[in-house]
Write a protein that holds these residues in place. Structure first.
Motif, PDB file in Angstrom:
ATOM      1  N   ASP A 244       0.819  -1.209   0.000  1.00 47.57           N
ATOM      2  CA  ASP A 244       0.000   0.000   0.000  1.00 47.57           C
ATOM      3  C   ASP A 244       0.852   1.257   0.000  1.00 47.57           C
ATOM      4  N   GLU A 245       2.143   1.058  -0.251  1.00 45.78           N
ATOM      5  CA  GLU A 245       3.066   2.184  -0.251  1.00 45.78           C
ATOM      6  C   GLU A 245       2.712   3.132  -1.396  1.00 45.78           C
ATOM      7  N   ILE A 246       2.863   4.414  -1.165  1.00 43.28           N
ATOM      8  CA  ILE A 246       2.599   5.379  -2.244  1.00 43.28           C
ATOM      9  C   ILE A 246       3.898   5.662  -2.990  1.00 43.28           C
ATOM     10  N   ILE A 247       3.911   5.281  -4.255  1.00 49.25           N
ATOM     11  CA  ILE A 247       5.086   5.496  -5.105  1.00 49.25           C
ATOM     12  C   ILE A 247       4.584   6.161  -6.386  1.00 49.25           C
ATOM     13  N   PRO A 248       5.226   7.236  -6.831  1.00 51.73           N
ATOM     14  CA  PRO A 248       4.784   7.780  -8.112  1.00 51.73           C
ATOM     15  C   PRO A 248       5.189   6.841  -9.255  1.00 51.73           C
ATOM     16  N   CYS A 249       4.222   6.485 -10.079  1.00 55.86           N
ATOM     17  CA  CYS A 249       4.463   5.541 -11.182  1.00 55.86           C
ATOM     18  C   CYS A 249       3.731   6.068 -12.406  1.00 55.86           C
ATOM     19  N   SER A 250       4.108   5.547 -13.563  1.00 58.17           N
ATOM     20  CA  SER A 250       3.367   5.872 -14.776  1.00 58.17           C
ATOM     21  C   SER A 250       2.132   4.966 -14.802  1.00 58.17           C
ATOM     22  N   VAL A 251       0.954   5.589 -14.716  1.00 58.58           N
ATOM     23  CA  VAL A 251      -0.290   4.816 -14.616  1.00 58.58           C
ATOM     24  C   VAL A 251      -1.298   5.243 -15.677  1.00 58.58           C
ATOM     25  N   TYR A 252      -2.207   4.325 -15.949  1.00 53.21           N
ATOM     26  CA  TYR A 252      -3.241   4.591 -16.952  1.00 53.21           C
ATOM     27  C   TYR A 252      -4.316   5.487 -16.339  1.00 53.21           C
ATOM     28  N   VAL A 253      -4.638   6.545 -17.050  1.00 58.96           N
ATOM     29  CA  VAL A 253      -5.714   7.419 -16.584  1.00 58.96           C
ATOM     30  C   VAL A 253      -6.841   7.420 -17.617  1.00 58.96           C
ATOM     31  N   GLN A 254      -8.044   7.522 -17.094  1.00 58.12           N
ATOM     32  CA  GLN A 254      -9.202   7.475 -17.987  1.00 58.12           C
ATOM     33  C   GLN A 254     -10.337   8.284 -17.368  1.00 58.12           C
ATOM     34  N   GLY A 255     -10.951   9.090 -18.176  1.00 56.35           N
ATOM     35  CA  GLY A 255     -12.172   9.769 -17.751  1.00 56.35           C
ATOM     36  C   GLY A 255     -12.001  10.745 -16.605  1.00 56.35           C
ATOM     37  N   ARG A 256     -10.794  11.276 -16.434  1.00 56.73           N
ATOM     38  CA  ARG A 256     -10.614  12.315 -15.420  1.00 56.73           C
ATOM     39  C   ARG A 256     -10.294  13.606 -16.151  1.00 56.73           C
ATOM     40  N   ASP A 257     -11.302  14.297 -16.580  1.00 59.12           N
ATOM     41  CA  ASP A 257     -11.116  15.554 -17.304  1.00 59.12           C
ATOM     42  C   ASP A 257     -10.300  15.270 -18.579  1.00 59.12           C
ATOM     43  N   VAL A 258      -9.221  16.044 -18.839  1.00 57.13           N
ATOM     44  CA  VAL A 258      -8.405  15.757 -20.033  1.00 57.13           C
ATOM     45  C   VAL A 258      -7.525  14.527 -19.836  1.00 57.13           C
ATOM     46  N   PHE A 259      -7.505  14.009 -18.620  1.00 52.69           N
ATOM     47  CA  PHE A 259      -6.683  12.835 -18.328  1.00 52.69           C
ATOM     48  C   PHE A 259      -7.454  11.599 -18.784  1.00 52.69           C
ATOM     49  N   ASP A 260      -7.328  11.315 -20.061  1.00 54.34           N
ATOM     50  CA  ASP A 260      -8.179  10.281 -20.626  1.00 54.34           C
ATOM     51  C   ASP A 260      -7.421   9.421 -21.636  1.00 54.34           C
ATOM     52  N   ASP A 261      -7.257   8.151 -21.297  1.00 57.57           N
ATOM     53  CA  ASP A 261      -6.704   7.156 -22.206  1.00 57.57           C
ATOM     54  C   ASP A 261      -5.220   7.374 -22.520  1.00 57.57           C
ATOM     55  N   TYR A 292      -1.168  19.542 -16.338  1.00 59.31           N
ATOM     56  CA  TYR A 292      -2.050  19.591 -17.503  1.00 59.31           C
ATOM     57  C   TYR A 292      -1.238  19.729 -18.793  1.00 59.31           C
ATOM     58  N   GLN A 293      -0.140  20.492 -18.710  1.00 56.79           N
ATOM     59  CA  GLN A 293       0.714  20.639 -19.897  1.00 56.79           C
ATOM     60  C   GLN A 293       1.392  19.324 -20.242  1.00 56.79           C
ATOM     61  N   SER A 294       1.826  18.601 -19.203  1.00 55.31           N
ATOM     62  CA  SER A 294       2.408  17.270 -19.386  1.00 55.31           C
ATOM     63  C   SER A 294       1.423  16.371 -20.108  1.00 55.31           C
TER      64      SER A 294
END
Ligand code: APR
Length: 311
Positions: A244-261, A292-294
């Motif tokens: 359950d450790e919090i680690i920043p990772c490259s993850v799939y995002v979907q349906g969160r505003d412009v954060f989609d697919d 957002y720019q990323s």
């Protein structure tokens, strides 16, 4: 008994394997296309067990049959950028490698959790997701674990404090536009921003962004592998130990505003199912804007490269 397969027994793959062994996390299968490479390194690592005090099985092979039964599969197979090669050339070559590797992996182990290390990771994690047919929580890219390590290192150097006293993370794209979350970074119990000048902060950020390139400039051939290998091993450890450790990772995002697919670096809780959840952290207006720019940058690359990456 946990089993981890690592595809690509080069510098990063071998370092990841050796870190997992020394931390007694799992038995290891190393796979590489180059005949004998994985086998030789596996033998060497098993012999090191007599010195390091681990008693783990390490198999080195060119055959994906051994991957069956793996809990986690780490993909480091790929080419480094050669002189004269454009980013598109590199992406196209590595996308081809990742597609073929992932197809072979899921043919042997359809339920694996895949950790993608091969660069450009945000794009190639997406390629791995689409090729594998796995759920997005099971396909994760290694990015922020490494970038955050570099960020913490440069802070510790700047302030002359122990690395262990620095707590901070880097999110966003795994590249020059990465975002060190300075507003949330702490040294001991003090906010970083109360300890450094604007000038010092800029220097830390610049060094973090170019941490990988600086190492390449010294090594001349090849790129960093101790920290990248250790970062991938840290993620595998967190997954297998259901931490359950919090680690920043490259993850799939979907349906969160412009954060989609698409894939982008965000803080996540890792556990036995892979990504448990994406954790929202407070960001300043400037950090949010950068994120957002990323996102826009990744979407552009994905649109330009749609033919290569599929999906
Ligand atoms: N299947 C299996 N292994 C492969 C394949 C393939 N189709 N294609 C290449 N490989 C192997 C190579 O034989 C090599 O041993 O992948 C390995 C890559 O190792 P290195 O060249 O040493 O590269 P490394 O420094 O480990 O980096 C690997 O990780 O951090 C990222 O940007 C880095 O994308 C790069 C990757």
């Amino acid at each position: 008994m946990a089993k981890v397969s690592i595809i690509g027994a080069g510098q990063v793959g071998a370092t990841c394997a050796y870190t997992l062994l020394k931390n007694n996390v799992a038995d290891i299968v190393l796979v590489d296309v180059v005949e004998g490479l994985a086998r030789g390194k596996a033998l060497d690592m098993m012999q090191a067990g007599a010195i390091e005090g681990y008693d783990r099985k390490v198999i080195g092979t060119t055959d994906y049959k051994e991957v069956g039964g793996s809990d986690v599969v780490v993909i480091t197979a790929g080419l480094a950028r050669q002189p004269g090669m454009t980013r598109t050339d590199l992406l196209s070559k590595n996308a081809g490698i990742v597609k073929s590797v992932v197809s072979s992996v899921v043919a042997e182990e359809p339920e694996a959790i895949i950790v993608v290390v091969t660069n450009p990771v945000d794009i190639l994690a997406y390629v791995a997701l689409k090729t594998s047919g796995l759920k997005p929580n099971r396909v994760i890219g290694m990015s922020g674990a490494l970038d955050s390590a570099r960020y913490k290192y440069f802070i510790s150097q700047m302030l002359n404090v122990p690395l262990s006293s620095v707590d901070g993370m880097v999110i966003g794209i795994h590249g020059d536009d990465m975002i060190p979350v300075t507003s949330q970074t702490k040294v001991g119990d003090k906010p970083l921003l109360s300890l450094v000048s604007q000038e010092q902060l800029r220097e830390i950020i610049e060094k973090t962004k170019h941490g990988g390139a600086e190492i390449v400039s010294y090594l001349k051939t090849g790129s960093a592998f101790y920290a990248p290998g250790a970062a991938a091993a840290r993620m595998v450890d967190a997954i297998l130990n259901d931490s359950d450790e919090i680690i920043p990772c490259s993850v799939y995002v979907q349906g969160r505003d412009v954060f989609d697919d698409f894939y982008i670096g965000l803080p996540v809780k890792l556990g036995r199912i892979g990504v448990r959840e994406i954790v929202e952290i407070p960001l300043t207006e400037i950090e949010r804007e950068a994120l957002y720019q990323s996102a826009a940058g990744i979407k552009n690359t994905m649109n330009e490269m749609r033919e290569i990456i599929g999906g």
